[in-house]
Motif scaffolding. Sequence first.
Motif, PDB file in Angstrom:
ATOM      1  N   VAL A 117      43.368  44.963  32.279  1.00  0.00           N
ATOM      2  CA  VAL A 117      44.507  45.872  32.129  1.00  0.00           C
ATOM      3  C   VAL A 117      44.103  46.908  31.086  1.00  0.00           C
ATOM      4  O   VAL A 117      43.653  46.554  30.001  1.00  0.00           O
ATOM      5  CB  VAL A 117      45.783  45.149  31.646  1.00  0.00           C
ATOM      6  N   LYS A 118      44.247  48.193  31.454  1.00  0.00           N
ATOM      7  CA  LYS A 118      43.897  49.271  30.520  1.00  0.00           C
ATOM      8  C   LYS A 118      45.003  50.313  30.531  1.00  0.00           C
ATOM      9  O   LYS A 118      45.553  50.635  31.579  1.00  0.00           O
ATOM     10  CB  LYS A 118      42.606  49.973  30.941  1.00  0.00           C
ATOM     11  N   ILE A 119      45.296  50.839  29.359  1.00  0.00           N
ATOM     12  CA  ILE A 119      46.191  51.988  29.241  1.00  0.00           C
ATOM     13  C   ILE A 119      45.480  53.004  28.358  1.00  0.00           C
ATOM     14  O   ILE A 119      45.103  52.690  27.227  1.00  0.00           O
ATOM     15  CB  ILE A 119      47.559  51.596  28.662  1.00  0.00           C
ATOM     16  N   VAL A 131      53.656  53.407  26.608  1.00  0.00           N
ATOM     17  CA  VAL A 131      52.786  52.252  26.815  1.00  0.00           C
ATOM     18  C   VAL A 131      53.572  51.116  27.464  1.00  0.00           C
ATOM     19  O   VAL A 131      53.132  50.526  28.455  1.00  0.00           O
ATOM     20  CB  VAL A 131      52.140  51.808  25.487  1.00  0.00           C
ATOM     21  N   LYS A 132      54.754  50.814  26.937  1.00  0.00           N
ATOM     22  CA  LYS A 132      55.583  49.757  27.527  1.00  0.00           C
ATOM     23  C   LYS A 132      55.992  50.116  28.944  1.00  0.00           C
ATOM     24  O   LYS A 132      56.036  49.274  29.824  1.00  0.00           O
ATOM     25  CB  LYS A 132      56.832  49.502  26.678  1.00  0.00           C
ATOM     26  N   TYR A 133      56.313  51.376  29.162  1.00  0.00           N
ATOM     27  CA  TYR A 133      56.758  51.841  30.478  1.00  0.00           C
ATOM     28  C   TYR A 133      55.645  51.666  31.513  1.00  0.00           C
ATOM     29  O   TYR A 133      55.864  51.118  32.598  1.00  0.00           O
ATOM     30  CB  TYR A 133      57.185  53.303  30.385  1.00  0.00           C
ATOM     31  N   ILE A 134      54.442  52.118  31.188  1.00  0.00           N
ATOM     32  CA  ILE A 134      53.313  51.982  32.109  1.00  0.00           C
ATOM     33  C   ILE A 134      52.996  50.515  32.338  1.00  0.00           C
ATOM     34  O   ILE A 134      52.787  50.081  33.473  1.00  0.00           O
ATOM     35  CB  ILE A 134      52.081  52.755  31.588  1.00  0.00           C
ATOM     36  N   PHE A 135      52.973  49.732  31.266  1.00  0.00           N
ATOM     37  CA  PHE A 135      52.694  48.302  31.403  1.00  0.00           C
ATOM     38  C   PHE A 135      53.742  47.645  32.300  1.00  0.00           C
ATOM     39  O   PHE A 135      53.407  46.829  33.168  1.00  0.00           O
ATOM     40  CB  PHE A 135      52.656  47.631  30.029  1.00  0.00           C
ATOM     41  N   ASN A 194      46.868  65.318  28.348  1.00  0.00           N
ATOM     42  CA  ASN A 194      48.124  65.660  29.008  1.00  0.00           C
ATOM     43  C   ASN A 194      48.798  64.504  29.740  1.00  0.00           C
ATOM     44  O   ASN A 194      49.805  64.726  30.412  1.00  0.00           O
ATOM     45  CB  ASN A 194      47.887  66.803  30.010  1.00  0.00           C
ATOM     46  N   ALA A 195      48.234  63.306  29.659  1.00  0.00           N
ATOM     47  CA  ALA A 195      48.814  62.206  30.431  1.00  0.00           C
ATOM     48  C   ALA A 195      48.439  60.848  29.851  1.00  0.00           C
ATOM     49  O   ALA A 195      47.532  60.736  29.020  1.00  0.00           O
ATOM     50  CB  ALA A 195      48.345  62.294  31.874  1.00  0.00           C
ATOM     51  N   PHE A 196      49.165  59.855  30.309  1.00  0.00           N
ATOM     52  CA  PHE A 196      48.868  58.458  30.012  1.00  0.00           C
ATOM     53  C   PHE A 196      48.532  57.793  31.341  1.00  0.00           C
ATOM     54  O   PHE A 196      49.215  58.020  32.350  1.00  0.00           O
ATOM     55  CB  PHE A 196      50.085  57.767  29.402  1.00  0.00           C
ATOM     56  N   HIS A 197      47.493  56.976  31.347  1.00  0.00           N
ATOM     57  CA  HIS A 197      47.062  56.312  32.571  1.00  0.00           C
ATOM     58  C   HIS A 197      46.980  54.810  32.344  1.00  0.00           C
ATOM     59  O   HIS A 197      46.433  54.354  31.342  1.00  0.00           O
ATOM     60  CB  HIS A 197      45.682  56.811  33.015  1.00  0.00           C
ATOM     61  N   GLY A 198      47.495  54.059  33.293  1.00  0.00           N
ATOM     62  CA  GLY A 198      47.401  52.612  33.256  1.00  0.00           C
ATOM     63  C   GLY A 198      46.611  52.128  34.453  1.00  0.00           C
ATOM     64  O   GLY A 198      46.676  52.703  35.538  1.00  0.00           O
ATOM     65  N   GLU A 199      45.844  51.071  34.234  1.00  0.00           N
ATOM     66  CA  GLU A 199      45.053  50.488  35.317  1.00  0.00           C
ATOM     67  C   GLU A 199      45.105  48.976  35.208  1.00  0.00           C
ATOM     68  O   GLU A 199      44.993  48.412  34.119  1.00  0.00           O
ATOM     69  CB  GLU A 199      43.606  50.971  35.239  1.00  0.00           C
ATOM     70  N   LEU A 200      45.272  48.324  36.339  1.00  0.00           N
ATOM     71  CA  LEU A 200      45.315  46.876  36.435  1.00  0.00           C
ATOM     72  C   LEU A 200      44.368  46.466  37.550  1.00  0.00           C
ATOM     73  O   LEU A 200      44.416  47.034  38.644  1.00  0.00           O
ATOM     74  CB  LEU A 200      46.736  46.416  36.772  1.00  0.00           C
ATOM     75  N   ASN A 201      43.485  45.519  37.265  1.00  0.00           N
ATOM     76  CA  ASN A 201      42.570  44.997  38.279  1.00  0.00           C
ATOM     77  C   ASN A 201      42.780  43.491  38.355  1.00  0.00           C
ATOM     78  O   ASN A 201      42.778  42.816  37.325  1.00  0.00           O
ATOM     79  CB  ASN A 201      41.117  45.278  37.913  1.00  0.00           C
ATOM     80  N   PHE A 202      42.981  42.996  39.573  1.00  0.00           N
ATOM     81  CA  PHE A 202      43.080  41.551  39.747  1.00  0.00           C
ATOM     82  C   PHE A 202      42.509  41.143  41.088  1.00  0.00           C
ATOM     83  O   PHE A 202      42.232  41.973  41.945  1.00  0.00           O
ATOM     84  CB  PHE A 202      44.515  41.051  39.572  1.00  0.00           C
ATOM     85  N   PHE A 203      42.291  39.843  41.239  1.00  0.00           N
ATOM     86  CA  PHE A 203      41.788  39.319  42.502  1.00  0.00           C
ATOM     87  C   PHE A 203      42.553  38.062  42.869  1.00  0.00           C
ATOM     88  O   PHE A 203      43.218  37.453  42.037  1.00  0.00           O
ATOM     89  CB  PHE A 203      40.274  39.066  42.450  1.00  0.00           C
ATOM     90  N   ASP A 204      42.477  37.739  44.149  1.00  0.00           N
ATOM     91  CA  ASP A 204      43.204  36.591  44.669  1.00  0.00           C
ATOM     92  C   ASP A 204      42.309  35.842  45.649  1.00  0.00           C
ATOM     93  O   ASP A 204      41.904  36.403  46.668  1.00  0.00           O
ATOM     94  CB  ASP A 204      44.476  37.067  45.365  1.00  0.00           C
ATOM     95  N   ASN A 205      42.002  34.600  45.334  1.00  0.00           N
ATOM     96  CA  ASN A 205      41.166  33.769  46.191  1.00  0.00           C
ATOM     97  C   ASN A 205      41.963  33.085  47.298  1.00  0.00           C
ATOM     98  O   ASN A 205      41.382  32.496  48.201  1.00  0.00           O
ATOM     99  CB  ASN A 205      40.455  32.686  45.366  1.00  0.00           C
ATOM    100  N   GLU A 206      43.292  33.138  47.214  1.00  0.00           N
ATOM    101  CA  GLU A 206      44.125  32.412  48.163  1.00  0.00           C
ATOM    102  C   GLU A 206      44.500  33.217  49.395  1.00  0.00           C
ATOM    103  O   GLU A 206      44.872  32.641  50.420  1.00  0.00           O
ATOM    104  CB  GLU A 206      45.400  31.932  47.467  1.00  0.00           C
ATOM    105  N   LEU A 207      44.436  34.517  49.320  1.00  0.00           N
ATOM    106  CA  LEU A 207      44.837  35.357  50.442  1.00  0.00           C
ATOM    107  C   LEU A 207      43.653  35.531  51.385  1.00  0.00           C
ATOM    108  O   LEU A 207      42.566  35.920  50.960  1.00  0.00           O
ATOM    109  CB  LEU A 207      45.320  36.718  49.939  1.00  0.00           C
ATOM    110  N   SER A 208      43.847  35.251  52.658  1.00  0.00           N
ATOM    111  CA  SER A 208      42.761  35.344  53.632  1.00  0.00           C
ATOM    112  C   SER A 208      42.487  36.798  54.018  1.00  0.00           C
ATOM    113  O   SER A 208      43.309  37.679  53.797  1.00  0.00           O
ATOM    114  CB  SER A 208      43.101  34.538  54.887  1.00  0.00           C
TER     115      SER A 208
END
Length: 107
Positions: A6-8, A82-86, A13-27
């Motif tokens: 998770v990065k913010i 920050v809270k809003y993006i999160f 001129n802007a705020f950027h948030g990024e979330l990376n995740f993975f899922d081993n259960e979804l086919s």
Amino acid sequence: MQIDNVKINREKNAFHGELNFFDNELSKDDSKEMLYRLLSWKLGPVEPTRHFELSYNSDKNRVEVDVFVSVTKAEAGNVDTVKYIFSKLMEFTAIYNREFEDLSKDM
């Protein structure tokens, strides 16, 4: 689902948030259905700008998801950006979990 990152970031001129995740259960077959179910989050209200990418990594046998949220400083106004993006990133994970449960019931 396992959150990888998770990065913010604050830029001029802007705020950027990024979330990376993975899922081993979804086919692999169910990943396309999940993609369609999540489009409502992406196509929701215009503010903030948001986008996600969902792909199936055949080498690791898992779904990988990258989520992006951007708010310009003008749009940010008086909110705690920050809270809003999160909260928007976490909103995506809540929708993902809900849709995963619904999809699992359909299997």
